[in-house]
Design a protein around this motif. Structure first.
Motif, PDB file in Angstrom:
ATOM      1  N   ARG A 135       0.860  -1.191   0.000  1.00 50.12           N
ATOM      2  CA  ARG A 135       0.000   0.000   0.000  1.00 50.12           C
ATOM      3  C   ARG A 135       0.890   1.233   0.000  1.00 50.12           C
ATOM      4  O   ARG A 135       1.787   1.351   0.830  1.00 50.12           O
ATOM      5  N   ILE A 136       0.628   2.145  -0.949  1.00 48.97           N
ATOM      6  CA  ILE A 136       1.423   3.365  -1.043  1.00 48.97           C
ATOM      7  C   ILE A 136       0.474   4.553  -1.111  1.00 48.97           C
ATOM      8  O   ILE A 136      -0.295   4.687  -2.074  1.00 48.97           O
ATOM      9  N   PRO A 137       0.512   5.429  -0.097  1.00 47.43           N
ATOM     10  CA  PRO A 137      -0.350   6.614  -0.154  1.00 47.43           C
ATOM     11  C   PRO A 137      -0.025   7.457  -1.387  1.00 47.43           C
ATOM     12  O   PRO A 137       1.134   7.596  -1.788  1.00 47.43           O
ATOM     13  N   GLY A 138      -1.071   8.047  -1.962  1.00 46.55           N
ATOM     14  CA  GLY A 138      -0.907   8.864  -3.150  1.00 46.55           C
ATOM     15  C   GLY A 138       0.100   9.982  -2.972  1.00 46.55           C
ATOM     16  O   GLY A 138       0.864  10.297  -3.890  1.00 46.55           O
ATOM     17  N   VAL A 139       0.142  10.586  -1.793  1.00 47.68           N
ATOM     18  CA  VAL A 139       1.053  11.699  -1.566  1.00 47.68           C
ATOM     19  C   VAL A 139       2.517  11.268  -1.783  1.00 47.68           C
ATOM     20  O   VAL A 139       3.328  12.056  -2.289  1.00 47.68           O
ATOM     21  N   ILE A 140       2.843  10.040  -1.438  1.00 46.95           N
ATOM     22  CA  ILE A 140       4.212   9.544  -1.625  1.00 46.95           C
ATOM     23  C   ILE A 140       4.498   9.320  -3.108  1.00 46.95           C
ATOM     24  O   ILE A 140       5.555   9.716  -3.619  1.00 46.95           O
ATOM     25  N   ILE A 141       3.564   8.686  -3.812  1.00 40.92           N
ATOM     26  CA  ILE A 141       3.742   8.467  -5.258  1.00 40.92           C
ATOM     27  C   ILE A 141       3.863   9.811  -5.974  1.00 40.92           C
ATOM     28  O   ILE A 141       4.749  10.010  -6.801  1.00 40.92           O
ATOM     29  N   VAL A 176       7.044  11.280  -8.166  1.00 43.68           N
ATOM     30  CA  VAL A 176       6.908  11.638  -9.580  1.00 43.68           C
ATOM     31  C   VAL A 176       7.085  13.143  -9.781  1.00 43.68           C
ATOM     32  O   VAL A 176       7.580  13.582 -10.814  1.00 43.68           O
ATOM     33  N   GLY A 177       6.684  13.936  -8.782  1.00 45.76           N
ATOM     34  CA  GLY A 177       6.767  15.387  -8.892  1.00 45.76           C
ATOM     35  C   GLY A 177       5.473  16.023  -9.351  1.00 45.76           C
ATOM     36  O   GLY A 177       5.409  17.227  -9.576  1.00 45.76           O
ATOM     37  N   THR A 178       4.416  15.222  -9.460  1.00 45.49           N
ATOM     38  CA  THR A 178       3.108  15.712  -9.892  1.00 45.49           C
ATOM     39  C   THR A 178       2.060  14.647  -9.583  1.00 45.49           C
ATOM     40  O   THR A 178       2.393  13.478  -9.361  1.00 45.49           O
ATOM     41  N   ASP A 179       0.791  15.080  -9.601  1.00 40.83           N
ATOM     42  CA  ASP A 179      -0.302  14.111  -9.472  1.00 40.83           C
ATOM     43  C   ASP A 179      -1.002  13.903 -10.820  1.00 40.83           C
ATOM     44  O   ASP A 179      -2.048  13.259 -10.888  1.00 40.83           O
ATOM     45  N   ALA A 216       1.474  11.441 -16.238  1.00 42.23           N
ATOM     46  CA  ALA A 216       2.864  11.519 -15.771  1.00 42.23           C
ATOM     47  C   ALA A 216       3.140  10.430 -14.731  1.00 42.23           C
ATOM     48  O   ALA A 216       4.205   9.805 -14.741  1.00 42.23           O
ATOM     49  N   VAL A 217       2.168  10.204 -13.841  1.00 41.87           N
ATOM     50  CA  VAL A 217       2.319   9.140 -12.845  1.00 41.87           C
ATOM     51  C   VAL A 217       2.445   7.790 -13.551  1.00 41.87           C
ATOM     52  O   VAL A 217       3.350   7.004 -13.252  1.00 41.87           O
ATOM     53  N   ALA A 218       1.560   7.523 -14.504  1.00 46.71           N
ATOM     54  CA  ALA A 218       1.593   6.242 -15.218  1.00 46.71           C
ATOM     55  C   ALA A 218       2.925   6.060 -15.941  1.00 46.71           C
ATOM     56  O   ALA A 218       3.539   4.990 -15.862  1.00 46.71           O
ATOM     57  N   ASP A 219       3.381   7.090 -16.639  1.00 45.41           N
ATOM     58  CA  ASP A 219       4.639   6.984 -17.387  1.00 45.41           C
ATOM     59  C   ASP A 219       5.825   6.732 -16.459  1.00 45.41           C
ATOM     60  O   ASP A 219       6.679   5.890 -16.739  1.00 45.41           O
ATOM     61  N   THR A 220       5.877   7.454 -15.341  1.00 46.92           N
ATOM     62  CA  THR A 220       6.992   7.307 -14.410  1.00 46.92           C
ATOM     63  C   THR A 220       6.953   5.963 -13.703  1.00 46.92           C
ATOM     64  O   THR A 220       7.980   5.287 -13.575  1.00 46.92           O
ATOM     65  N   VAL A 221       5.775   5.555 -13.251  1.00 44.60           N
ATOM     66  CA  VAL A 221       5.648   4.257 -12.577  1.00 44.60           C
ATOM     67  C   VAL A 221       6.021   3.126 -13.548  1.00 44.60           C
ATOM     68  O   VAL A 221       6.748   2.199 -13.185  1.00 44.60           O
ATOM     69  N   ARG A 222       5.554   3.219 -14.781  1.00 42.87           N
ATOM     70  CA  ARG A 222       5.881   2.195 -15.788  1.00 42.87           C
ATOM     71  C   ARG A 222       7.401   2.104 -15.982  1.00 42.87           C
ATOM     72  O   ARG A 222       7.961   1.022 -16.021  1.00 42.87           O
ATOM     73  N   VAL A 266      10.996   5.547  -0.954  1.00 42.37           N
ATOM     74  CA  VAL A 266      12.011   6.337  -0.246  1.00 42.37           C
ATOM     75  C   VAL A 266      12.233   7.674  -0.953  1.00 42.37           C
ATOM     76  O   VAL A 266      12.310   8.728  -0.316  1.00 42.37           O
ATOM     77  N   ARG A 267      12.311   7.640  -2.280  1.00 43.45           N
ATOM     78  CA  ARG A 267      12.493   8.884  -3.045  1.00 43.45           C
ATOM     79  C   ARG A 267      11.318   9.830  -2.799  1.00 43.45           C
ATOM     80  O   ARG A 267      11.502  11.026  -2.566  1.00 43.45           O
ATOM     81  N   GLY A 268      10.094   9.305  -2.820  1.00 48.16           N
ATOM     82  CA  GLY A 268       8.922  10.139  -2.552  1.00 48.16           C
ATOM     83  C   GLY A 268       8.943  10.710  -1.150  1.00 48.16           C
ATOM     84  O   GLY A 268       8.638  11.886  -0.941  1.00 48.16           O
ATOM     85  N   GLY A 269       9.328   9.896  -0.171  1.00 48.57           N
ATOM     86  CA  GLY A 269       9.410  10.356   1.215  1.00 48.57           C
ATOM     87  C   GLY A 269      10.440  11.458   1.387  1.00 48.57           C
ATOM     88  O   GLY A 269      10.200  12.452   2.099  1.00 48.57           O
TER      89      GLY A 269
END
Length: 184
Positions: free
Chosen positions: A71-77, A81-84, A88-94, A173-176
């Motif tokens: 489970r990863i809270p959206g704020v961390i993701i 990524v640097g945006t919601d 951009a989230v899909a591209d970076t996560v992929r 960790v990067r998001g945190g």
């Protein structure tokens, strides 16, 4: 085969068919069919999962047999990524997590679920919990790749496609760090 010439490899579609259907005797050549069959196999009654997908676009699947989830809270993701921005989230996560991730808006806000191997060692934080046996996850149908409801940020690319826990933890960790304004 002519003398002195190497044999030609099988056509790509044949390789794809073999790659996505190991041990599948159904005769299906649709990769999404094989992935749905694999996902549904997490359920004691796979037909029930298929019925739930058809009726509700999401099936409640037990964790711990075929896959577990982090489970990863959206704020961390979003910080990682640097945006919601959804694309951009899909591209970076992929590109960086390289495995199946589900997004859902729960009562506690946007939440992401990275599918990982069952029994994985998880050394994440309290807000990024590992969910395994004894828990269930709403898994969207493969065709659900945008809201409303739970959807795949990055769907499985093939049977047994799961995120590596270390890669998921590095992303968290990067998001945190970005949330705390720490240097990378």
């Amino acid at each position: 085969m002519q003398q002195g010439r190497p044999a030609r490899p099988p056509a790509t579609s044949t390789l794809l068919s073999l790659a996505v259907h190991p041990g599948d005797s159904s005769g299906q050549t649709d990769p999404s069919h094989a992935i749905r069959t694999w996902l549904a196999g997490a359920h004691d009654l796979p037909a029930q999962a298929r019925t739930e997908w058809a009726a509700h676009k999401v099936a409640l699947l037990p964790l711990g047999r075929r896959f577990a989830a982090v489970r990863i809270p959206g704020v961390i993701i979003h910080a990682a990524v640097g945006t919601d921005d959804r694309q951009a989230v899909a591209d970076t996560v992929r590109a960086q997590v390289r495995g199946p991730v589900i997004h859902d808006v729960c009562a506690v806000g946007p939440t992401y679920w990275a599918l990982v191997p069952p029994g994985s060692h998880w050394s994440g934080t309290a807000e990024t919990s590992y969910l395994g046996p004894g828990t269930y996850l709403g898994v969207p149908d493969l065709g659900c790749i945008e809201p409303p409801g739970p959807y795949w940020v990055t769907p499985p690319r093939h049977c047994r496609d799961l995120c590596h826990p270390e890669t998921v933890l590095d992303f968290i960790v990067r998001g945190g760090r970005r949330l705390r304004h720490e240097p990378p």
